[in-house]
Design a protein around this motif. Sequence first.
Motif, PDB file in Angstrom:
ATOM      1  N   LEU A  38       0.933  -1.256   0.050  1.00 40.20           N
ATOM      2  CA  LEU A  38      -0.063   0.053   0.128  1.00 40.20           C
ATOM      3  C   LEU A  38       0.810   1.046   0.065  1.00 40.20           C
ATOM      4  N   VAL A  39       2.121   1.240   0.637  1.00 42.79           N
ATOM      5  CA  VAL A  39       2.796   2.295   0.752  1.00 42.79           C
ATOM      6  C   VAL A  39       3.273   2.298  -0.922  1.00 42.79           C
ATOM      7  N   ILE A  40       3.658   1.438  -1.427  1.00 42.93           N
ATOM      8  CA  ILE A  40       4.283   1.567  -2.668  1.00 42.93           C
ATOM      9  C   ILE A  40       3.368   2.120  -3.630  1.00 42.93           C
ATOM     10  N   THR A  41       2.077   1.771  -3.623  1.00 44.39           N
ATOM     11  CA  THR A  41       0.929   2.326  -4.177  1.00 44.39           C
ATOM     12  C   THR A  41       0.643   3.683  -4.061  1.00 44.39           C
ATOM     13  N   MET A  42       0.811   4.171  -2.610  1.00 43.61           N
ATOM     14  CA  MET A  42       0.562   5.590  -2.546  1.00 43.61           C
ATOM     15  C   MET A  42       1.799   6.594  -3.014  1.00 43.61           C
ATOM     16  N   VAL A  43       2.928   5.955  -2.970  1.00 42.53           N
ATOM     17  CA  VAL A  43       4.069   6.580  -3.497  1.00 42.53           C
ATOM     18  C   VAL A  43       3.928   7.020  -4.985  1.00 42.53           C
ATOM     19  N   GLU A  44       3.366   5.750  -5.732  1.00 43.48           N
ATOM     20  CA  GLU A  44       3.144   5.920  -7.120  1.00 43.48           C
ATOM     21  C   GLU A  44       2.028   6.940  -7.711  1.00 43.48           C
ATOM     22  N   ARG A  45       1.008   7.066  -6.571  1.00 40.59           N
ATOM     23  CA  ARG A  45      -0.208   8.028  -6.861  1.00 40.59           C
ATOM     24  C   ARG A  45       0.240   9.415  -6.523  1.00 40.59           C
ATOM     25  N   TYR A  46       0.953   9.610  -5.499  1.00 39.75           N
ATOM     26  CA  TYR A  46       1.160  11.114  -5.044  1.00 39.75           C
ATOM     27  C   TYR A  46       2.294  11.488  -5.193  1.00 39.75           C
ATOM     28  N   GLN A  93       5.884   9.705  -7.135  1.00 39.50           N
ATOM     29  CA  GLN A  93       6.226   9.136  -8.234  1.00 39.50           C
ATOM     30  C   GLN A  93       5.589   8.355  -9.123  1.00 39.50           C
ATOM     31  N   PRO A  94       4.770   8.931 -10.191  1.00 45.32           N
ATOM     32  CA  PRO A  94       4.037   8.204 -11.108  1.00 45.32           C
ATOM     33  C   PRO A  94       4.653   7.060 -11.971  1.00 45.32           C
ATOM     34  N   THR A  95       6.016   7.328 -11.931  1.00 43.25           N
ATOM     35  CA  THR A  95       6.884   6.117 -12.772  1.00 43.25           C
ATOM     36  C   THR A  95       7.167   5.062 -11.898  1.00 43.25           C
ATOM     37  N   TYR A  96       6.936   5.031 -10.688  1.00 41.43           N
ATOM     38  CA  TYR A  96       7.069   4.270  -9.782  1.00 41.43           C
ATOM     39  C   TYR A  96       6.292   2.752  -9.857  1.00 41.43           C
ATOM     40  N   VAL A  97       6.288   2.278 -11.027  1.00 42.75           N
ATOM     41  CA  VAL A  97       5.428   1.171 -11.555  1.00 42.75           C
ATOM     42  C   VAL A  97       6.141   0.118 -11.791  1.00 42.75           C
ATOM     43  N   HIS A  98       5.706  -0.971 -12.276  1.00 37.13           N
ATOM     44  CA  HIS A  98       6.358  -2.191 -12.531  1.00 37.13           C
ATOM     45  C   HIS A  98       7.253  -1.691 -13.885  1.00 37.13           C
ATOM     46  N   MET A  99       8.732  -2.137 -13.582  1.00 38.75           N
ATOM     47  CA  MET A  99       9.887  -1.765 -14.650  1.00 38.75           C
ATOM     48  C   MET A  99       9.662  -0.456 -15.250  1.00 38.75           C
ATOM     49  N   GLY A 100       9.227   0.661 -14.406  1.00 37.89           N
ATOM     50  CA  GLY A 100       8.613   1.984 -14.984  1.00 37.89           C
ATOM     51  C   GLY A 100       9.814   3.112 -14.686  1.00 37.89           C
ATOM     52  N   MET A 101      10.706   2.815 -13.753  1.00 35.16           N
ATOM     53  CA  MET A 101      11.795   3.612 -13.258  1.00 35.16           C
ATOM     54  C   MET A 101      12.989   3.524 -13.741  1.00 35.16           C
ATOM     55  N   SER A 102      13.701   4.472 -14.940  1.00 42.00           N
ATOM     56  CA  SER A 102      14.799   4.202 -15.641  1.00 42.00           C
ATOM     57  C   SER A 102      16.038   4.750 -14.539  1.00 42.00           C
ATOM     58  N   ASP A 103      15.971   5.744 -13.866  1.00 43.74           N
ATOM     59  CA  ASP A 103      17.238   6.396 -13.413  1.00 43.74           C
ATOM     60  C   ASP A 103      17.306   5.462 -11.737  1.00 43.74           C
ATOM     61  N   PHE A 104      18.556   5.024 -11.894  1.00 42.62           N
ATOM     62  CA  PHE A 104      18.821   4.333 -10.698  1.00 42.62           C
ATOM     63  C   PHE A 104      18.896   4.687  -9.336  1.00 42.62           C
ATOM     64  N   ASN A 105      19.551   6.172  -9.387  1.00 38.19           N
ATOM     65  CA  ASN A 105      19.697   6.927  -8.493  1.00 38.19           C
ATOM     66  C   ASN A 105      18.136   7.357  -7.665  1.00 38.19           C
ATOM     67  N   THR A 106      17.360   7.742  -8.469  1.00 36.33           N
ATOM     68  CA  THR A 106      16.049   8.126  -8.178  1.00 36.33           C
ATOM     69  C   THR A 106      15.318   6.881  -7.624  1.00 36.33           C
ATOM     70  N   TRP A 107      15.394   5.889  -8.269  1.00 38.06           N
ATOM     71  CA  TRP A 107      14.768   4.635  -7.750  1.00 38.06           C
ATOM     72  C   TRP A 107      15.257   4.280  -6.476  1.00 38.06           C
ATOM     73  N   LEU A 108      16.418   4.386  -6.279  1.00 37.58           N
ATOM     74  CA  LEU A 108      17.015   4.046  -4.924  1.00 37.58           C
ATOM     75  C   LEU A 108      16.613   5.068  -3.700  1.00 37.58           C
ATOM     76  N   ILE A 167      14.218   3.633  -0.654  1.00 39.68           N
ATOM     77  CA  ILE A 167      14.655   3.732   0.825  1.00 39.68           C
ATOM     78  C   ILE A 167      13.571   4.453   1.622  1.00 39.68           C
ATOM     79  N   VAL A 168      13.052   5.455   0.897  1.00 39.29           N
ATOM     80  CA  VAL A 168      11.672   6.066   1.644  1.00 39.29           C
ATOM     81  C   VAL A 168      10.382   5.389   1.702  1.00 39.29           C
ATOM     82  N   VAL A 169      10.155   4.180   0.860  1.00 37.90           N
ATOM     83  CA  VAL A 169       9.356   3.196   1.020  1.00 37.90           C
ATOM     84  C   VAL A 169       9.608   2.369   2.023  1.00 37.90           C
TER      85      VAL A 169
END
Length: 417
Positions: free
Chosen positions: A344-352, A354-369, A373-375
């Motif tokens: 649910l935390v992942i889902t809320m992060v995606e909605r509010y 990082q909209p690219t935080y979906v399945h295989m959706g985030m290209s930049d490694f540092n941003t993803w990291l 960590i926040v999640v």
Amino acid sequence: MNKGLMPSYLLGADGLRALACLAVIFHHLTQRLAMHNQTTVVQETQAFFLLGNAGVSVFFVLSGFLLALPFWKSYLVGGKFLDMKHYVFRRAVRIVPGFYAAFFVSVLLAYIWQVETEFSIARLITGLTFTSGFHYTTFFPSELNGPLWSISFEVFSYLLMPIFMLGLFYLGKKRSFTKAISYWLGVMVLILILNQGVHFLFTPDEVQRGWEYGLIGGAKFWIPNYNPIGFFGQFAIGVIASLVTVHLFRRTDLIQRFKQKGGFDIVSGLSLALVFFFIFLVRHSGEFSLSIQNQPYYFPIFPTLIAITLCTAPLSRLFGKILDNFLFRYTAKVSFGLYIWHFLVITMVERYWQPTYVHMGMSDFNTWLVVSIVVLFISYIIATLSYYLIENPVLIWAHKRQRRTTQKEQTVRKEAM
């Protein structure tokens, strides 16, 4: 070490629970990283962590191991069958409060966000009754909280294990380790036969079968490889491991000598190392490869290696203590909350956020990291609140209630004498 006496706390169990929980979370986090845009090293590491979903298998082995312990302690000393009323009550107070809280929040958010949910009434009813895993239309009780699928399988295993134990307890007056392990190996064979029957009778058709058709299509793809009978086989491996552990503690002199020489440290450490090495070797294999009857999580190789670690870590001199470090013990304490809330935390992060935080959706490694960590941090906070505000108060109440009940029963027996 007194013959037949086991400590109330078994080394290694908390460490394995923490590893299993974190593995599942890392599986879901690494799913968000676009693999094709990463370096070779990152891709190989990601492939390894994507198999963290095998942590679910660890949960089943652990549950079988821990829940079977009191049965084996009683069985091997000629004791009575456990009180099922107390057994069911303890399981209910441990699972129901946290699960219901996460499930209701998931349903409420789906309603607020107007998430399209097919078979919503059936999924609600089967979710509340822990029967969702018996059909692909209800397999995922929540459209927003996928990991809740495994809870119905766990509950099924909780109920099925005592039924098989009952047969063993009343199978003749003579009791022995050999008889018990032979019986449960027979149960394993029966489970494999029944599981084959599930494959023969309940394999879905190919219409809209696949993850491209959403959670229901994904469940249809998983079934029948994912089914309650098959998963009980993984649970049963834990039951057998529990029997072996109780037997080892009863073999005082032999075990003490092996322990003093560090034998159990070597076996438990090596078996856990083999777990990681095995996952690394199969990181590019198919989802249902290298397993009997296409079961998930590389059955029976992977759960057996986990079971060996569980059997031997409690008797180790150092390895079990290392495995049960402070961080892992705390993670184990709040692990149920981590498991049922992190998605649910992942889902809320995606909605509010990082909209690219979906399945295989985030290209930049540092941003993803950073996002991951926040999640993880937020998940720990929510899991902690869930434990101290929902789960633990109910557990404390249940413990006091059970103690009062036991005292009353003892008083009645004394008065009847």
